[in-house]
Motif scaffolding. Structure first.
Motif, short mmCIF file in Angstrom:
data_model
loop_
_atom_site.label_atom_id
_atom_site.label_comp_id
_atom_site.label_asym_id
_atom_site.label_seq_id
_atom_site.Cartn_x
_atom_site.Cartn_y
_atom_site.Cartn_z
N GLN A 112 -2.66 5.55 -10.37
CA GLN A 112 -2.09 6.83 -10.64
C GLN A 112 -2.91 7.35 -11.82
N ARG A 168 0.85 -1.11 0.03
CA ARG A 168 -0.08 0.05 -0.03
C ARG A 168 1.05 1.35 0.05
N ARG A 169 1.45 1.53 -1.19
CA ARG A 169 2.32 2.70 -1.35
C ARG A 169 1.92 3.97 -0.45
N ARG A 205 1.87 -4.19 -9.83
CA ARG A 205 2.41 -2.77 -10.83
C ARG A 205 1.29 -2.34 -11.54
N ARG A 236 -1.07 -0.29 -9.64
CA ARG A 236 -0.34 0.96 -8.97
C ARG A 236 -0.59 1.94 -10.18
#
Length: 63
Positions: A52, A10-11, A45, A48
């Motif tokens: 974004q 969870r960036r 990836r 994410r």
């Protein structure tokens, strides 16, 4: 666990010790499974990138 440990799944979020027995990202079984499996890493990836795109303001059309 370091107070500022971040969850690699969870960036940008702190590690919340969501897996019983884990003391941080270094010994988290979920992090291990995702990061050691090429297919899961690729899905993370892709996820994410999609997140974004949703959070990036889109240029308005028209003249």
């Amino acid at each position: 666990m370091r107070r500022d440990a971040r969850c690699p799944l969870r960036r940008g979020e702190p590690c919340t010790l969501c897996v019983p027995g884990a003391t941080g990202p270094a010994d988290c079984p979920t992090v291990y499974l995702v990061m050691s499996d090429p297919d899961l890493r690729d899905r993370l990836r892709t996820f994410r990138r999609g997140a974004q795109d949703v959070n990036t303001p889109q240029p308005r059309g028209g003249s």
